[in-house]
Design an enzyme around this catalytic site. Structure first.
Site, PDB file in Angstrom:
ATOM      1  N   HIS A 114       0.844  -1.194   0.000  1.00  0.00           N
ATOM      2  CA  HIS A 114       0.000   0.000   0.000  1.00  0.00           C
ATOM      3  C   HIS A 114       0.878   1.242   0.000  1.00  0.00           C
ATOM      4  CE1 HIS A 114      -3.328  -2.703   1.781  1.00  0.00           C
ATOM      5  NE2 HIS A 114      -3.474  -2.583   0.474  1.00  0.00           N
TER       6      HIS A 114
ATOM      7  N   GLU B 263       1.806   3.709   2.930  1.00  0.00           N
ATOM      8  CA  GLU B 263       2.324   3.110   4.151  1.00  0.00           C
ATOM      9  C   GLU B 263       3.856   3.125   4.145  1.00  0.00           C
ATOM     10  OE1 GLU B 263      -1.818   0.592   4.126  1.00  0.00           O
ATOM     11  OE2 GLU B 263      -0.003  -0.537   4.560  1.00  0.00           O
TER      12      GLU B 263
ATOM     13  N   HIS C 266       2.653  -3.557   6.783  1.00  0.00           N
ATOM     14  CA  HIS C 266       1.662  -2.507   6.526  1.00  0.00           C
ATOM     15  C   HIS C 266       1.718  -1.500   7.659  1.00  0.00           C
ATOM     16  CE1 HIS C 266      -0.865  -4.460   3.312  1.00  0.00           C
ATOM     17  NE2 HIS C 266      -0.150  -5.490   3.710  1.00  0.00           N
TER      18      HIS C 266
ATOM     19  N   GLU D 258       0.869  -4.823  11.076  1.00  0.00           N
ATOM     20  CA  GLU D 258       0.379  -3.456  10.983  1.00  0.00           C
ATOM     21  C   GLU D 258       1.195  -2.640  11.978  1.00  0.00           C
ATOM     22  OE1 GLU D 258      -1.639  -1.968   9.019  1.00  0.00           O
ATOM     23  OE2 GLU D 258      -2.864  -3.548   8.125  1.00  0.00           O
TER      24      GLU D 258
HETATM   25  N1  CXA Z   1      -2.838  -1.676   5.833  1.00  0.00           N
HETATM   26  S1  CXA Z   1      -4.409  -1.603   5.748  1.00  0.00           S
HETATM   27  O1  CXA Z   1      -4.846  -0.421   6.455  1.00  0.00           O
HETATM   28  O2  CXA Z   1      -4.793  -1.662   4.354  1.00  0.00           O
HETATM   29  N2  CXA Z   1      -5.029  -2.906   6.454  1.00  0.00           N
HETATM   30  C1  CXA Z   1      -4.788  -4.207   5.848  1.00  0.00           C
HETATM   31  C2  CXA Z   1      -5.156  -5.233   6.916  1.00  0.00           C
HETATM   32  C3  CXA Z   1      -5.128  -6.662   6.457  1.00  0.00           C
HETATM   33  C4  CXA Z   1      -3.929  -7.249   6.041  1.00  0.00           C
HETATM   34  C5  CXA Z   1      -3.927  -8.605   5.662  1.00  0.00           C
HETATM   35  C6  CXA Z   1      -5.097  -9.352   5.680  1.00  0.00           C
HETATM   36  C7  CXA Z   1      -6.277  -8.746   6.095  1.00  0.00           C
HETATM   37  C8  CXA Z   1      -6.295  -7.402   6.481  1.00  0.00           C
HETATM   38  C9  CXA Z   1      -5.663  -4.371   4.596  1.00  0.00           C
HETATM   39  O3  CXA Z   1      -5.124  -4.886   3.584  1.00  0.00           O
HETATM   40  O4  CXA Z   1      -6.855  -4.024   4.701  1.00  0.00           O
HETATM   41 ZN    ZN Z   2      -1.792  -1.757   4.103  1.00  0.00          ZN
END
Ligand code: CXA
Ligand code: ZN
Ligand code: CA
Length: 324
Positions: free
Chosen positions: A69, A72, A204, A277
């Site tokens: 992402h 991030e 992330h 995260e």
């Molecule tokens: N970084 S984020 O805010 O996008 N959160 C991630 C959280 C996430 C990561 C992996 C599996 C399920 C959920 C996302 O891909 O939604």
């Molecule tokens: Zn993310």
């Protein structure tokens, strides 16, 4: 580029310089290779870290991916931290030395470089998330890489079919250039029918969580995930969370996602797979754009937890007392 007050963050060129410097300083420990090319033509950098790095030795392999992402950016700093710490520590830090002697570590420090550069190119943050690939039949740009992986793609309401959505799943599994090429990189680590990578972390921000699969279902066990598989994921996740103070949980405890990297790495490749995260815990502490003065603290915070994953990569089931 980043705003002047956040100049300690690395843009793509600065990241490339760090990688080149680490490899130049440690040619016996670090090898620069490539997982392919982004939609706009940027190198998807892959760095291998290991003693005798030139030789593909029969050692368990670990994968770290960063910046699926775009906004991030702290996750790229996490990669910089690992590249510098794991090489500089060899020969002086006993645990790092032991792990580089017995493991092969792949670091992909930015798997969405087009998105990262787009987010900062005006000097003010754009809150961009997706890649920069156009969508046929729409003026909306980008696929959410973490909804484009090809296990149970689009199965379960954990992504969007609307190209303008920030969780747009793409037109098919692996339709995103970067996902297809990183997936090919991982498939390329199958040697004599056996996947050499046994464990992975996808970095992330934000919320300070350690997440494990599956994301597509609330169930602990499901096809391809036995109770032992789940318990191993959970116990190793909890051990790592002890080290960094993040909250450990199954990713669907957060919300249902489909097409995430974790579900594919586990179900398709048998790789024990986590999402970190990172900092901060909330929007009020900076959200996706914490100030650059937290980089040192919030990357070092994960030092022991990451080493624990590398340690258990020879047999993750050890953590529940099973041999398998
Ligand atoms: N970084 S984020 O805010 O996008 N959160 C991630 C959280 C996430 C990561 C992996 C599996 C399920 C959920 C996302 O891909 O939604
Ligand atoms: Zn993310
Ligand atoms: Ca080696």
């Amino acid at each position: 580029d980043f705003p002047p007050e956040d100049s300690d963050y690395h843009n793509y060129d600065e990241l490339t310089d760090v990688v080149d410097q680490v490899v130049a300083d440690h040619p016996d420990l670090a090898l620069k290779t490539s997982a392919g090319t982004s939609h706009e033509g940027r190198d998807l950098i892959a760095v291998k870290l290991s003693a005798n790095v030139e030789t593909d030795e029969a050692e368990p392999e670990v994968l770290f991916t960063h910046s699926q992402h775009a906004r991030e950016h702290l996750t790229v700093e996490m990669a910089v931290y690992l590249l510098e710490t794991l090489t500089d520590g060899y020969g002086s830090d006993a645990r790092i030395t032991e792990l580089l002697d017995g493991r092969e570590i792949w670091i992909l420090p930015n798997v969405n470089p087009d998105g990262s550069e787009y987010d900062i190119e005006t000097g003010s943050y754009r809150s961009w998330r997706k890649n920069r690939q156009p969508n046929e039949g729409s003026s909306a740009i980008g696929t959410d890489l973490n909804r484009n992986w090809a296990y149970n793609w689009g199965c379960c309401g954990g992504s969007s079919g609307d190209p303008s959505s920030i969780t747009y799943r793409g037109s098919a599994g692996e339709s995103a250039t970067e996902v297809n090429q990183v997936a090919d990189f991982v498939r390329g680590r199958v040697v004599d029918g056996e996947q050499q990578i046994t464990a992975a972390i996808d970095f992330h921000t934000y919320s300070e969580l350690i997440l494990w699969p599956y994301g597509y279902t609330y169930g602990d066990v499901a096809p391809g995930m036995t109770q032992d598989d789940y318990d191993t994921h959970a116990e190793l996740g909890r051990l790592m969370a002890d080290g960094n103070g993040y909250t450990p949980q199954q990713s669907s405890d957060l919300y249902i996602t489909d097409g995430s990297i974790n579900d594919w790495l586990w179900a398709d490749q048998g790789i024990f797979s986590y999402t970190y995260e990172m900092y901060p815990g909330s929007e009020s502490e900076g959200g996706f754009y914490p100030p650059d003065d937290v980089i040192g603290r919030e990357t070092e915070r994960n030092h022991d937890s990451v080493l624990d994953l590398i340690d258990y990569a020879d047999c993750p089931y050890r953590i529940i007392g099973e041999e398998q």
